[in-house]
Design a protein around this motif. Structure first.
Motif, PDB file in Angstrom:
ATOM      1  N   LEU A 212       6.217  -8.267   2.386  1.00 38.93           N
ATOM      2  CA  LEU A 212       7.580  -8.742   2.121  1.00 38.93           C
ATOM      3  C   LEU A 212       7.877  -9.935   3.025  1.00 38.93           C
ATOM      4  O   LEU A 212       7.733  -9.854   4.242  1.00 38.93           O
ATOM      5  CB  LEU A 212       8.588  -7.618   2.392  1.00 38.93           C
ATOM      6  N   GLU A 213       8.299 -11.014   2.403  1.00 41.36           N
ATOM      7  CA  GLU A 213       8.519 -12.250   3.149  1.00 41.36           C
ATOM      8  C   GLU A 213       9.979 -12.661   2.991  1.00 41.36           C
ATOM      9  O   GLU A 213      10.481 -12.773   1.869  1.00 41.36           O
ATOM     10  CB  GLU A 213       7.590 -13.324   2.573  1.00 41.36           C
TER      11      GLU A 213
ATOM     12  N   GLN B 168       0.827  -1.213   0.000  1.00 37.76           N
ATOM     13  CA  GLN B 168       0.000   0.000   0.000  1.00 37.76           C
ATOM     14  C   GLN B 168       0.856   1.256   0.000  1.00 37.76           C
ATOM     15  O   GLN B 168       0.371   2.350   0.267  1.00 37.76           O
ATOM     16  CB  GLN B 168      -0.946   0.005   1.199  1.00 37.76           C
ATOM     17  N   GLY B 169       2.135   1.075  -0.291  1.00 40.10           N
ATOM     18  CA  GLY B 169       2.975   2.249  -0.492  1.00 40.10           C
ATOM     19  C   GLY B 169       3.490   2.917   0.761  1.00 40.10           C
ATOM     20  O   GLY B 169       3.835   4.088   0.732  1.00 40.10           O
ATOM     21  N   HIS B 170       3.541   2.199   1.885  1.00 40.29           N
ATOM     22  CA  HIS B 170       4.126   2.807   3.087  1.00 40.29           C
ATOM     23  C   HIS B 170       5.612   3.123   2.867  1.00 40.29           C
ATOM     24  O   HIS B 170       6.143   4.053   3.452  1.00 40.29           O
ATOM     25  CB  HIS B 170       3.985   1.876   4.294  1.00 40.29           C
ATOM     26  N   ALA B 171       6.272   2.274   2.042  1.00 42.32           N
ATOM     27  CA  ALA B 171       7.699   2.472   1.715  1.00 42.32           C
ATOM     28  C   ALA B 171       8.598   2.454   2.939  1.00 42.32           C
ATOM     29  O   ALA B 171       9.640   3.098   2.967  1.00 42.32           O
ATOM     30  CB  ALA B 171       7.901   3.756   0.908  1.00 42.32           C
TER      31      ALA B 171
ATOM     32  N   TYR C 136       5.351   2.584  -4.858  1.00 40.21           N
ATOM     33  CA  TYR C 136       4.995   1.203  -4.524  1.00 40.21           C
ATOM     34  C   TYR C 136       6.153   0.283  -4.919  1.00 40.21           C
ATOM     35  O   TYR C 136       6.901   0.563  -5.853  1.00 40.21           O
ATOM     36  CB  TYR C 136       3.699   0.782  -5.235  1.00 40.21           C
ATOM     37  N   ILE C 137       6.258  -0.852  -4.220  1.00 40.89           N
ATOM     38  CA  ILE C 137       7.362  -1.767  -4.473  1.00 40.89           C
ATOM     39  C   ILE C 137       7.245  -2.352  -5.887  1.00 40.89           C
ATOM     40  O   ILE C 137       6.145  -2.634  -6.364  1.00 40.89           O
ATOM     41  CB  ILE C 137       7.389  -2.904  -3.416  1.00 40.89           C
ATOM     42  N   LEU C 138       8.388  -2.485  -6.560  1.00 41.03           N
ATOM     43  CA  LEU C 138       8.360  -3.119  -7.880  1.00 41.03           C
ATOM     44  C   LEU C 138       8.092  -4.606  -7.713  1.00 41.03           C
ATOM     45  O   LEU C 138       8.541  -5.215  -6.745  1.00 41.03           O
ATOM     46  CB  LEU C 138       9.706  -2.914  -8.591  1.00 41.03           C
TER      47      LEU C 138
ATOM     48  N   ASP D  66      18.735   0.827  -1.174  1.00 38.28           N
ATOM     49  CA  ASP D  66      19.471   0.113  -2.214  1.00 38.28           C
ATOM     50  C   ASP D  66      18.925  -1.289  -2.454  1.00 38.28           C
ATOM     51  O   ASP D  66      19.208  -1.899  -3.479  1.00 38.28           O
ATOM     52  CB  ASP D  66      20.961   0.015  -1.833  1.00 38.28           C
ATOM     53  N   ILE D  67      18.154  -1.801  -1.524  1.00 35.80           N
ATOM     54  CA  ILE D  67      17.641  -3.171  -1.655  1.00 35.80           C
ATOM     55  C   ILE D  67      16.220  -3.175  -2.227  1.00 35.80           C
ATOM     56  O   ILE D  67      15.891  -3.983  -3.086  1.00 35.80           O
ATOM     57  CB  ILE D  67      17.663  -3.879  -0.277  1.00 35.80           C
ATOM     58  N   PHE D  68      15.395  -2.251  -1.743  1.00 35.66           N
ATOM     59  CA  PHE D  68      13.980  -2.257  -2.138  1.00 35.66           C
ATOM     60  C   PHE D  68      13.724  -1.144  -3.156  1.00 35.66           C
ATOM     61  O   PHE D  68      13.932   0.037  -2.860  1.00 35.66           O
ATOM     62  CB  PHE D  68      13.096  -2.076  -0.900  1.00 35.66           C
TER      63      PHE D  68
END
Lengths: 409, 64
Positions: B59-60, B11-14, B31-33, B22-24
């Motif tokens: 994210l798992e 939901q775009g909390h980021a 929003y996460i790719l 650099d990782i996400f």
């Protein structure tokens, strides 16, 4: 026949066993309190229960609300936008003007089209590009009082910093900063009359800014809104005004309050201050933990239909309060929730709300806090509360801190 | 180590990007790719911290 408790009406459908004398405005440490800790003061709800209760007089204007204390239950409410509406008509109630704050007071599915338009303007990557300006502003303010050996954080730093970043985003010149500071101060901390006057002044200012940019477009936020389209049509003036007013309402007091609470914590917890001075990488996770521990807002929703939640009868028109400062100290969510651990892992806090209405400005707010703390710690030697001073904290609709006098050698 | 990305839950909390930019990686809206993330050696702790702070549990953390 509705019953009365604590001087306020309890609706018939509310079971008497669920009524609690609770108020964000008048409870323990909610009224202005010297050296108070209003967020910690509310932690008792987790020990005494019930998890969902009814507070008969729990708004600025004396209305009752349900209070949802568990993070899990708050998430259920905030995700269910079909039952729990975010449109409370705040400006209509205050000014008699039909002016929904966009997109906060617009429910899905319409909500999403405004979010899609605005998200890129305040995305983390866009905020990366705004960081240098915010940092320069923080540095200038801090260097202005550094040599004095003392400062009053709210007036000397927190508000000028938050208002300055806001004006930069809006594309308004910095020389109007004092004017904006005055409006923000009156609206958030003034008498009722001052509040209404300041709200009217802000609306009129935004109206004139929109009219100006309609005549003379520039490379700024309002010009962007004037050129933007949703569903193939331009935004109406009312929608543009609603966005601009929301930015003012959401972005000033909240950021300033967070700066105040964080520096208050570091001034009174020298071991945490030393820890951050020794490990700059810890500042980012620490800012998250401080957001958790010193959350300042509650989400209010209005039930649009009758609804039963875990056996609780909610009726259309009921107000549901989801306080972030309570959910973020929920022991079911955070081990040892009242302990402030700057390196806390698994920190799933909801200081910026949850669900579709998650704070649009959260990325900018977070960056302002990180930059603010980085520069403060880098430029000001070990600081403490100024001898004899008492910071006044308060609860209410947005929790905050009135004054914070610091000193250093 | 790998991070499985449940893209639809974002939901775009980021929060992940905030801790480990650099990782996400995010799209233009924040929003996460989509797509799982192979965590570079030495960055496991940071990646875990970012993943665990996700309010949506999108994210798992998975071992290879």
């Amino acid at each position: 026949m509705a019953t009365r408790a604590a001087g306020a009406v309890v609706p018939d459908h509310v079971p008497p066993s669920l009524v609690r004398d609770f108020s964000y405005f008048r409870g323990p440490e909610m009224e202005p309190t010297p050296c108070g800790h209003p967020q910690a003061a509310l932690s008792f709800v987790h020990r005494e229960g019930p998890a969902i209760f009814y507070a008969p007089n729990n708004t600025y204007d004396g209305r009752g609300t349900w209070v949802f204390t568990k993070a899990e239950d708050q998430r259920a409410v905030l995700n269910n936008t079909e039952v729990f509406s975010s449109n409370r008509g705040i400006f209509k109630a205050a000014l008699g003007e039909d002016l929904p704050m966009v997109p906060l007071e617009v429910d899905p599915p319409d909500h999403m089209k405004f979010r899609a338009l605005l998200n890129p303007l305040l995305s983390p990557r866009r905020v990366d590009a705004m960081e240098a300006g915010a940092r320069e502003r923080a540095v200038r303010l801090i260097e202005g009082f550094k040599a004095k050996g003392t400062c009053e954080v709210m007036n000397d730093f927190a508000f000028p910093f938050a208002v300055g970043v806001f004006l930069q985003f809006l594309g308004v010149s910095d020389d109007r900063r004092d004017e904006f500071l005055g409006w923000a101060n009156e609206q958030f901390h003034g008498t009722l009359e001052q509040r209404l006057n300041a709200m009217r002044t802000v609306v009129d200012f935004m109206k004139s800014l929109i009219a100006l940019r309609r005549r003379e477009p520039a490379d700024d936020f309002v010009s962007f809104l004037l050129a933007a389209e949703v569903e193939g049509r331009p935004l109406t003036d009312k929608e543009i005004l609603g966005v601009a007013v929301l930015l003012f309402e959401a972005g000033l007091d909240t950021v300033a309050a967070a700066v105040g609470f964080d520096l208050y914590h570091l001034a009174t917890h020298p071991e945490d201050q030393q820890r951050l001075r020794g490990d700059k990488d810890l500042i980012k996770p620490a800012v998250e933990e401080l957001f958790r521990a010193y959350s300042t807002i509650q989400m209010l929703r209005t039930a649009v239909c009758d609804f039963e939640y875990k056996g609780i009868p909610i009726r259309a028109g009921d107000l549901i309060s989801c306080p972030t400062m309570i959910a973020n100290r929920d022991p079911a969510e955070f081990p040892d929730p009242d302990r402030i651990d700057l390196a806390r892992d698994n920190n799933r806090h909801t200081a910026f709300a949850y669900g579709p209405h998650r704070c649009l400005g959260s990325h900018l707010a977070r960056r302002e806090l990180i930059v603010g703390l980085e520069e403060f710690l880098a430029r000001i030697p070990t600081f403490r509360l100024k001898a004899g001073s008492s910071p006044i904290t308060y609860g209410g609709y947005v929790f905050g801190i009135e004054n914070l006098d610091l000193a250093w050698d | 180590m790998k991070i499985k990305v449940h893209h639809g839950m974002c939901q775009g909390h980021a929060r992940c990007y905030s801790l480990a930019p650099d990782i996400f990686q995010l799209d233009d809206s924040g929003y996460i790719l989509p797509g799982d993330i192979a965590v570079p050696a030495g960055q496991e702790t940071l990646a875990q911290r970012g993943a665990r702070s996700c309010p949506e549990r999108a994210l798992e953390v998975a071992e290879d």
